[in-house]
Design an enzyme around this catalytic site. Structure first.
Site, PDB file in Angstrom:
ATOM      1  N   HIS A   1      35.622  41.700  35.082  1.00  0.00           N
ATOM      2  CA  HIS A   1      34.598  42.757  34.941  1.00  0.00           C
ATOM      3  C   HIS A   1      35.115  43.892  34.051  1.00  0.00           C
ATOM      4  O   HIS A   1      34.923  45.062  34.351  1.00  0.00           O
ATOM      5  CB  HIS A   1      34.152  43.248  36.320  1.00  0.00           C
ATOM      6  CG  HIS A   1      35.241  43.881  37.141  1.00  0.00           C
ATOM      7  ND1 HIS A   1      35.310  43.752  38.514  1.00  0.00           N
ATOM      8  CD2 HIS A   1      36.291  44.655  36.787  1.00  0.00           C
ATOM      9  CE1 HIS A   1      36.360  44.425  38.960  1.00  0.00           C
ATOM     10  NE2 HIS A   1      36.973  44.986  37.939  1.00  0.00           N
TER      11      HIS A   1
ATOM     12  N   GLU B   1      42.337  42.264  42.766  1.00  0.00           N
ATOM     13  CA  GLU B   1      40.885  42.049  42.689  1.00  0.00           C
ATOM     14  C   GLU B   1      40.525  40.579  42.955  1.00  0.00           C
ATOM     15  O   GLU B   1      39.405  40.270  43.357  1.00  0.00           O
ATOM     16  CB  GLU B   1      40.344  42.469  41.313  1.00  0.00           C
ATOM     17  CG  GLU B   1      40.356  43.973  41.096  1.00  0.00           C
ATOM     18  CD  GLU B   1      39.871  44.386  39.703  1.00  0.00           C
ATOM     19  OE1 GLU B   1      39.598  45.578  39.528  1.00  0.00           O
ATOM     20  OE2 GLU B   1      39.775  43.527  38.794  1.00  0.00           O
TER      21      GLU B   1
ATOM     22  N   HIS C   1      35.102  51.268  41.642  1.00  0.00           N
ATOM     23  CA  HIS C   1      36.331  51.888  41.138  1.00  0.00           C
ATOM     24  C   HIS C   1      36.244  53.397  41.307  1.00  0.00           C
ATOM     25  O   HIS C   1      36.258  54.155  40.329  1.00  0.00           O
ATOM     26  CB  HIS C   1      36.552  51.520  39.681  1.00  0.00           C
ATOM     27  CG  HIS C   1      36.669  50.043  39.411  1.00  0.00           C
ATOM     28  ND1 HIS C   1      35.591  49.178  39.435  1.00  0.00           N
ATOM     29  CD2 HIS C   1      37.748  49.271  39.105  1.00  0.00           C
ATOM     30  CE1 HIS C   1      36.005  47.948  39.149  1.00  0.00           C
ATOM     31  NE2 HIS C   1      37.298  47.978  38.954  1.00  0.00           N
TER      32      HIS C   1
ATOM     33  N   HIS D   1      46.088  41.470  35.772  1.00  0.00           N
ATOM     34  CA  HIS D   1      46.158  42.676  34.943  1.00  0.00           C
ATOM     35  C   HIS D   1      46.817  43.801  35.712  1.00  0.00           C
ATOM     36  O   HIS D   1      46.747  43.861  36.928  1.00  0.00           O
ATOM     37  CB  HIS D   1      44.793  43.102  34.393  1.00  0.00           C
ATOM     38  CG  HIS D   1      43.712  43.481  35.374  1.00  0.00           C
ATOM     39  ND1 HIS D   1      43.258  42.653  36.366  1.00  0.00           N
ATOM     40  CD2 HIS D   1      42.957  44.611  35.479  1.00  0.00           C
ATOM     41  CE1 HIS D   1      42.258  43.249  37.021  1.00  0.00           C
ATOM     42  NE2 HIS D   1      42.076  44.444  36.526  1.00  0.00           N
TER      43      HIS D   1
END
Ligand code: DHB
Ligand code: FE
Length: 279
Positions: free
Chosen positions: A12, A240, A59, A193
């Site tokens: 995303h 995530e 977030h 990431h």
């Protein structure tokens, strides 16, 4: 009865949303990634879902450190697009499905998952970018959307195992809904990431490939991946990926992998796309 017709996993990455919104998808940096999306887009147009349950993380846009629900289910009629500091993305409003969402809430809570029910919530890139990845730039999203926000921002996030069990409970709820809706479940975020500190820029394509293989073929083994392993192997934001376990839990133990693609570079994330159907 409602029917779960398939599942999608996708990263995303906010910059992907910007590339779409600003018409940059043909630029040399972006074109190789966007060239990998047609199989996903053709598949989802073909299965034509009435509702997508989008498992994503907020977030710190809808929720702040003051309130951190572990699992928040959006039961509203509509969800406004969050302004994350650069204005709201020029994407259609997200239209909910309160009837199915309340059924999910009731079924999940009576199934002993303590969901937070959210009647008003802005949705950020965690939800809107996956919709853009799957559907491009329509004037209106072609389906209703039930947001399911998972805390992966503030320690402690839920375990992969808990997420997988929640996915299984979501499936029981879909199967017991007395409508004829066609449903797709999205798991979003990841792959590896890390956006901060000494290991910023970390990408671990080898571990990601192993994760996807395990998720598809041996999901019970995937439930045993610890937080420490996600952190060590997939970076601080790789956590995530527990949200992909919710998507996988909703599917049958045996699935058909319809499509998989991964891509680097797209911002700081190993970008992943996965499409599954029940075997
Ligand atoms: C990036 C990836 C994310 O998952 C996110 O939430 C923000 C930024 C990135 O790669 O830039
Ligand atoms: Fe993210």
């Amino acid at each position: 009865m409602a029917e779960l017709v398939g599942a999608v996993g996708t990263s995303h990455i906010p910059a992907v949303g910007v590339a779409i919104d600003k018409g940059r998808t043909e630029e040399p940096y972006w074109a190789p990634y966007f060239a990998k999306l047609p199989p996903l887009r053709e598949w989802i147009a073909g299965v034509s879902p009435d509702v997508c349950i989008v498992v994503y993380n907020d977030h710190a846009n809808a929720f702040s450190l003051e309130i951190i629900p572990t699992f928040a289910l959006g039961t509203a009629e509509r969800f406004a697009i969050a302004d994350e500091g650069f204005g709201r993305r020029p994407v259609p409003q997200v239209i909910g499905h309160p009837e199915l969402a309340w059924h999910l809430g009731e079924s999940l809570i009576l199934d002993e998952f303590d969901m937070t029910l959210v009647q008003e919530m802005e949705v950020d890139h965690g939800l809107t970018v996956p919709l853009s990845v799957a559907f491009g730039q329509p004037a209106a999203w072609p389906c209703k959307v039930i947001p399911l926000a998972v805390n992966v921002v503030q320690y402690p996030p839920p375990t992969g195992n808990r997420c997988y069990r929640l996915g299984q409970a979501i499936r029981r709820a879909i199967d017991s809904y007395p409508g004829d809706e066609r449903v797709v479940v999205f798991g979003t975020g990841g792959l590896s990431h890390q956006l901060q500190a000494q290991r910023a820029g970390l990408i671990n394509a080898e571990w990601d490939a192993h994760f996807l293989d395990t998720l598809v073929h041996d999901p019970e083994a995937a439930t045993r991946i610890t937080h420490l392993e996600y952190l060590r192997e997939a970076g601080s934001e790789g956590i995530e990926l527990v949200m992909w376990l919710i998507m996988r839990g909703a599917m049958n133990p045996q699935v058909k992998e319809i499509y998989r693609a991964t891509h680097v570079p797209t911002s700081n994330t190993h970008n992943g796309v996965l499409v599954l159907e029940n075997a």
